[in-house]
Write a protein that holds these residues in place. Structure first.
Motif, short mmCIF file in Angstrom:
data_model
loop_
_atom_site.label_atom_id
_atom_site.label_comp_id
_atom_site.label_asym_id
_atom_site.label_seq_id
_atom_site.Cartn_x
_atom_site.Cartn_y
_atom_site.Cartn_z
N ARG A 1 -0.34 -5.82 11.45
CA ARG A 1 -0.85 -5.56 10.11
C ARG A 1 -0.27 -4.27 9.53
O ARG A 1 0.08 -4.21 8.34
N LEU A 2 -0.12 -3.25 10.35
CA LEU A 2 0.46 -2.00 9.89
C LEU A 2 1.92 -2.19 9.47
O LEU A 2 2.37 -1.60 8.48
N GLU A 3 2.64 -3.00 10.22
CA GLU A 3 4.03 -3.28 9.86
C GLU A 3 4.10 -4.03 8.53
O GLU A 3 4.96 -3.76 7.69
N GLU A 4 3.18 -4.98 8.31
CA GLU A 4 3.14 -5.72 7.06
C GLU A 4 2.84 -4.79 5.88
O GLU A 4 3.47 -4.87 4.83
N LEU A 5 1.87 -3.91 6.07
CA LEU A 5 1.49 -2.99 5.00
C LEU A 5 2.62 -2.02 4.68
O LEU A 5 2.81 -1.64 3.51
N LYS A 6 3.35 -1.61 5.68
CA LYS A 6 4.47 -0.70 5.44
C LYS A 6 5.53 -1.37 4.58
O LYS A 6 6.11 -0.74 3.67
N ILE B 1 5.01 -3.80 2.42
CA ILE B 1 4.46 -3.94 1.07
C ILE B 1 4.49 -2.61 0.34
O ILE B 1 4.76 -2.53 -0.86
N ALA B 2 4.23 -1.53 1.09
CA ALA B 2 4.19 -0.19 0.47
C ALA B 2 5.51 0.18 -0.16
O ALA B 2 5.55 0.93 -1.14
N ASN B 3 6.59 -0.33 0.36
CA ASN B 3 7.91 0.00 -0.17
C ASN B 3 8.11 -0.53 -1.59
O ASN B 3 9.02 -0.08 -2.31
N THR B 4 7.25 -1.47 -2.01
CA THR B 4 7.36 -2.03 -3.35
C THR B 4 6.35 -1.43 -4.31
O THR B 4 6.27 -1.84 -5.46
N ARG B 5 5.53 -0.49 -3.83
CA ARG B 5 4.48 0.10 -4.66
C ARG B 5 4.77 1.58 -4.89
O ARG B 5 4.14 2.46 -4.30
N LYS C 1 -1.44 7.33 4.83
CA LYS C 1 -2.54 6.65 5.51
C LYS C 1 -2.04 5.87 6.73
O LYS C 1 -2.63 5.95 7.82
N LEU C 2 -0.96 5.14 6.56
CA LEU C 2 -0.42 4.37 7.68
C LEU C 2 0.10 5.28 8.79
O LEU C 2 -0.08 4.99 9.97
N GLU D 1 -13.60 1.44 -6.00
CA GLU D 1 -12.52 1.38 -5.02
C GLU D 1 -11.31 2.16 -5.51
O GLU D 1 -10.93 2.09 -6.67
N SER D 2 -10.70 2.91 -4.62
CA SER D 2 -9.48 3.63 -4.94
C SER D 2 -8.29 2.68 -4.92
O SER D 2 -8.38 1.54 -4.43
N GLN D 3 -7.17 3.13 -5.44
CA GLN D 3 -5.95 2.33 -5.41
C GLN D 3 -5.55 2.02 -3.97
O GLN D 3 -5.08 0.93 -3.66
N LEU D 4 -5.75 3.00 -3.09
CA LEU D 4 -5.40 2.80 -1.69
C LEU D 4 -6.27 1.72 -1.06
O LEU D 4 -5.77 0.85 -0.34
N GLU D 5 -7.57 1.75 -1.32
CA GLU D 5 -8.47 0.74 -0.76
C GLU D 5 -8.15 -0.65 -1.29
O GLU D 5 -8.23 -1.64 -0.55
N LYS D 6 -7.79 -0.72 -2.55
CA LYS D 6 -7.40 -2.02 -3.11
C LYS D 6 -6.14 -2.54 -2.40
O LYS D 6 -6.00 -3.73 -2.15
N PHE D 7 -5.25 -1.63 -2.07
CA PHE D 7 -4.02 -2.01 -1.37
C PHE D 7 -4.32 -2.52 0.03
O PHE D 7 -3.65 -3.41 0.55
N LEU D 8 -5.36 -1.93 0.66
CA LEU D 8 -5.69 -2.29 2.05
C LEU D 8 -6.59 -3.52 2.14
O LEU D 8 -7.18 -3.78 3.18
#
Length: 455
Positions: free
Chosen positions: A85-90, A92-96, A106-107, A207-214
């Protein structure tokens, strides 16, 4: 399922009459769904803490105790799913771009927490390739140690229900399960919480932007809890929170609660074996609950459903089960309750998780356990909790060797604390709190320690 619906489903036949002609090996009828992929477990990323991750890493590396029900495998599956899951979020983060720095921090923080201290005191990072290989070897081993104990050489899901055990309490509980739960518990009746932070996350807030992302921020089984907390925020709850001390067995106390009330009871559970000594006819509080209800099936559904074939109650969390059914042995009356499946440390014994090193650490970690199961009760009350009875007791003070006064003081501290957004003591989220125990002297200690709180 409502009380009236369950009563109709049971029919009017006498359970005692059925039991006389009942053979657990010949007539027990049950079905189960295909076991899910253990690596598909829900990961509460937004609620992860260093405390929790260290607990899981240490347990996975602990080889000192027999792993009766593949508990370490279940925890290892959680770690592997987290890494994925952390790899997936990383990615996705590259596009945000707008919040990429915040997400990355956070990650990275979570990655830094994925360090554990081995027996030599050396801090180590997990080797993910080795962990995957270890998991594959564990998965290939289909035999768990409980089955080996009974002389088995291979195993399959729900073998616990087919082992030939001639004992009236076990036979009676199997009959209860046969009558009420031949198809088991539904997925939304079985909840798994890893820590109190996961439960705090359910409370309504901006909810913060970060929480929405998670996202997702909660497991699908908690849709009902989230909706209830939105309709009846904890900060609006100001019930009496009356504390009563009941000196009798939990299997009898549930029938003393008013019939229209919700009951949430605390089961003093074994952390790595569903039902503790159920199959060897043990007689602690957890087994007594199981002998007098259909609750054993819920623990097996947790094992073969939510936990992917292993069994491990999180060190700082719990399992929550809705709608178990108690049976009164004399009157055949039935009563629905919810159940908190939580555990305490077993003093002086090697368990799935390492025992605290000193009294300060014991208090900190045990308080985290209490925080989680009280928060779970708050999150899962029906309505605003004005007609909810919370049945607690001196958990861990029997064979596990915890001091009764210490446990009572922790209960007082947690029930007097603010949590889940409450404005006052969290005990006011409930109408009634009962401390239930067969030992009058333990209740006397609890009553003395609680005597100075404001009512």
């Amino acid at each position: 399922m409502e009380e009236s619906d369950r009563s109709t489903a049971f029919g009017d036949s006498s359970l005692d009459t059925n039991l006389q002609s009942y053979s657990t090996t010949d007539h027990f009828n049950f079905t189960y769904q295909t076991m899910p992929d253990p690596l598909a477990v829900y990961i509460p990323v937004a609620s992860l803490t260093k405390f929790l991750l260290c607990s899981i890493l240490c347990a996975v590396s602990n080889q000192e105790r027999i792993d009766w029900n593949h508990g370490r495998r279940t925890l290892l599956a959680f770690l592997l799913a987290l890494n994925k899951r952390l790899e997936e979020l990383k990615e996705i983060a590259n596009t945000r771009d707008e919040i990429s720095d915040q997400i990355t921090r956070k990650l990275d923080e979570i990655r830094q927490w994925l360090v554990y201290e081995d027996r030599d005191g050396t801090c180590r990072e997990p080797n993910w390739n080795e962990l995957r290989e270890t998991y594959q070897k564990m998965t290939a081993d289909k035999v768990d140690d409980t089955w080996t104990y009974y002389g088995g050489h291979k195993t399959k899901p729900y073998y616990e229900l087919t082992i030939s055990v001639s004992h009236p309490d076990i036979e009676r509980s199997r009959l209860y399960m046969d009558c009420t739960r031949p198809n088991g518990f539904q997925s939304d009746e079985l909840k798994l919480y890893w820590n109190a932070e996961q439960l705090e996350q359910l409370c309504p807030k901006a909810e913060s932007q970060l929480e929405k992302f998670l996202q997702p921020l909660y497991d699908p089984s908690d849709v009902d809890a989230v909706e209830a907390l939105r309709q009846h925020p904890v900060w609006q709850r100001n019930h009496h929170g009356k504390i009563t001390y009941v000196t009798k067995g939990i299997e009898k106390a549930v029938f003393d609660v008013p019939k229209d009330a919700q009951i949430i009871l605390l089961s003093f559970a074994d952390e790595q074996s569903p039902g503790g000594g159920y199959l060897i006819r043990a007689w602690t509080q957890e087994e007594i609950i199981l002998y007098n209800s259909d609750a054993y099936r819920s623990l097996l559904d947790l094992k073969y459903g939510r936990m992917g074939g292993g069994y491990a109650i999180p060190e700082f969390g719990l399992a929550y089960v809705r709608n178990i059914c108690f049976f009164h042995r004399d009157t055949q009356e039935r009563r629905l309750t919810d159940m908190l499946v939580a555990n305490c440390y077993c003093i002086g014994a090697a368990e799935l998780y390492r025992n605290p090193k000193n009294k300060t650490e014991w208090k900190e970690k045990t308080l985290a356990k209490f925080h989680a199961f009280i928060a779970a009760a708050v999150a899962n009350t029906k309505g605003a909790g004005s007609n909810t009875y919370l049945l607690l007791g001196p958990i861990g003070t029997g064979a596990f060797g915890n001091d009764v006064q210490d446990i009572a003081k922790l209960f007082r501290e947690i029930l007097q604390s603010k949590m889940m957004g409450s404005n006052g003591p969290i005990r006011q989220a409930f109408s009634n709190i009962w401390f239930v125990c067969t030992d009058a002297w333990k209740n006397e200690i609890f009553e003395e320690i609680f005597s100075n709180i404001e009512v």
